[in-house]
Motif scaffolding. Sequence first.
Motif, mmCIF file in Angstrom:
data_model
loop_
_atom_site.group_PDB
_atom_site.id
_atom_site.type_symbol
_atom_site.label_atom_id
_atom_site.label_comp_id
_atom_site.label_asym_id
_atom_site.label_seq_id
_atom_site.Cartn_x
_atom_site.Cartn_y
_atom_site.Cartn_z
ATOM 1 N N ASP A 33 -11.019 -1.205 -10.012
ATOM 2 C CA ASP A 33 -11.698 -2.225 -10.821
ATOM 3 C C ASP A 33 -12.505 -1.569 -11.922
ATOM 4 N N THR A 34 -12.516 -2.169 -13.092
ATOM 5 C CA THR A 34 -13.402 -1.699 -14.155
ATOM 6 C C THR A 34 -14.818 -2.214 -13.904
ATOM 7 N N VAL A 35 -15.765 -1.552 -14.529
ATOM 8 C CA VAL A 35 -17.161 -1.981 -14.408
ATOM 9 C C VAL A 35 -17.313 -3.429 -14.848
ATOM 10 N N PRO A 42 -19.835 -8.292 -16.112
ATOM 11 C CA PRO A 42 -19.241 -8.701 -17.396
ATOM 12 C C PRO A 42 -20.192 -8.584 -18.580
ATOM 13 N N ASP A 43 -21.486 -8.585 -18.342
ATOM 14 C CA ASP A 43 -22.456 -8.471 -19.433
ATOM 15 C C ASP A 43 -22.985 -7.047 -19.592
ATOM 16 N N PHE A 44 -22.272 -6.073 -19.023
ATOM 17 C CA PHE A 44 -22.739 -4.684 -19.104
ATOM 18 C C PHE A 44 -22.880 -4.296 -20.564
ATOM 19 N N PRO A 45 -24.021 -3.685 -20.958
ATOM 20 C CA PRO A 45 -24.317 -3.519 -22.388
ATOM 21 C C PRO A 45 -23.536 -2.436 -23.117
ATOM 22 N N ASN A 46 -22.872 -1.530 -22.412
ATOM 23 C CA ASN A 46 -22.080 -0.495 -23.070
ATOM 24 C C ASN A 46 -20.608 -0.887 -22.945
ATOM 25 N N ALA A 47 -19.985 -1.254 -24.070
ATOM 26 C CA ALA A 47 -18.628 -1.799 -24.033
ATOM 27 C C ALA A 47 -17.610 -0.785 -23.540
#
Length: 478
Positions: free
Chosen positions: A221-223, A228-233
């Motif tokens: 799984d990706t972060v 989903p709102d993780f600040p580093n795209a």
Amino acid sequence: MGSAATAASEPESGATPASTSSGVLEEQAAHFWHAVSAGADERQALLARHFSPGLRERNGDADLLETLAMLSEALASELGALPAPNVIQGEQGPTGELQYTLPTGRRLSLTLAVIGTDSPRIDRFALRPLPPQVASVGQEQLPAVIRDRVKVESEAGRFSGAVLVARGDDVIYADAVGLADRQSGRANTLDTPINLGSINKMFTGIAIAQLQAAGKLDWQDTVGLHLPDFPNATIRDHVTIHQLLTHTSGVGDYWNAAHAARRHELDTQQEFLETFVDQPLRFEPGKGLEYSNGGPVILGLIIEAVSGSDYYRYIRDHIYRPAGMVHADHYRSDDVAAGFALGYLKTDTGTWQDNSAELSLRGSAAGGGYASARDLFAFSRALAAGRLLTRAQLDVLWTPHQQTGPMAYGYLSSIGGTPERRWVGHNGGAPGISAEFIHYPDDDLVIIVLANQDHAAEGMREWLHAQVEASLFETSQP
């Protein structure tokens, strides 16, 4: 769980080999150790004076200085008493090995390649630990041998903390020495919580595996799937849980200026994240290997999102309590009622200073929690009994993914030994913190060393490791 330092790329072309006599090697080794033990201001000048231009060009002065500084910190208590080495001549070219037995019994191998005749200089070096030299004893004598060793190290001021060795439910040796609080005189005990440093990464890995076993996440799984709102795209869209567990994500550390500025207020995984989330990745996800403290913090946030529980509460409810770890927790540094040991580091004047100024308000999912020696013994029994994960699920954590010298790394666990006699575990270290945990899943053996002073656990663990294996395994052969 040993370490090695090396700067060993190809030597300068056209360089004239120096004589490989013992005298030349010992002279250059003395220069090497001088550079290790020198202060930061002097070290740059020594680098220019005693190390070849080719070595400096290949590795870069910044990296070489960092390596020397790391060695200085790791060997600080023993650099002033280096004995004369045993010199082993190299068979090819200007290379030789020098072996040292330190006052603690730790052994080191320093390999040097020297160039130049009029002004010899170090062109390559490699430093690695050697197995301690021990004599096997019968199991009935082993407790007394360990007790004598712990006493010697404690009385020499080189060890303060707790040591526990057990096979199955049978405790072979367990005792605590030194002071948990040097000001009040409070003594360490087997129930004193001591800072584990990065040993906590094991608990984070187990928590992720528990959630995977429950079908709430998967290794690839990706972060962003869970945050989903993780600040580093880049991290959100490209870094996987597998990469975070194996230090292959490219995520760096939180030991930076932002962490230093907020150290005494950091109390959640989100607050730790804010200290490093804007930093660029060290490399493309999956394309490198670099030990990371930031990665486990992200895993801690995933644990919170998936479980609906605060990270600290999840670890308490799903690992510490089921395992019977009654003194374990991520205590805040201002929790005066917790009874944990203060960590101590030696100042430049040779006095001991507690590490309270170095600690975050609370540790993170990457480390900084506390447990006693008896807690980690209970943890090892819980692993053996399958109370936290089944053996098949644990074996997923203990599958090697990355090789780092003599050890491999699985899912936030170190793996060593041989296929016939494998051990798993982790170590921890920071100013005033030194801890080692080794669990032999197939031999039902555990070695625990917790120290509340700088660099005190590694040497003790190295000796215990060799002594216990020699005494329990070699003497039991038919």
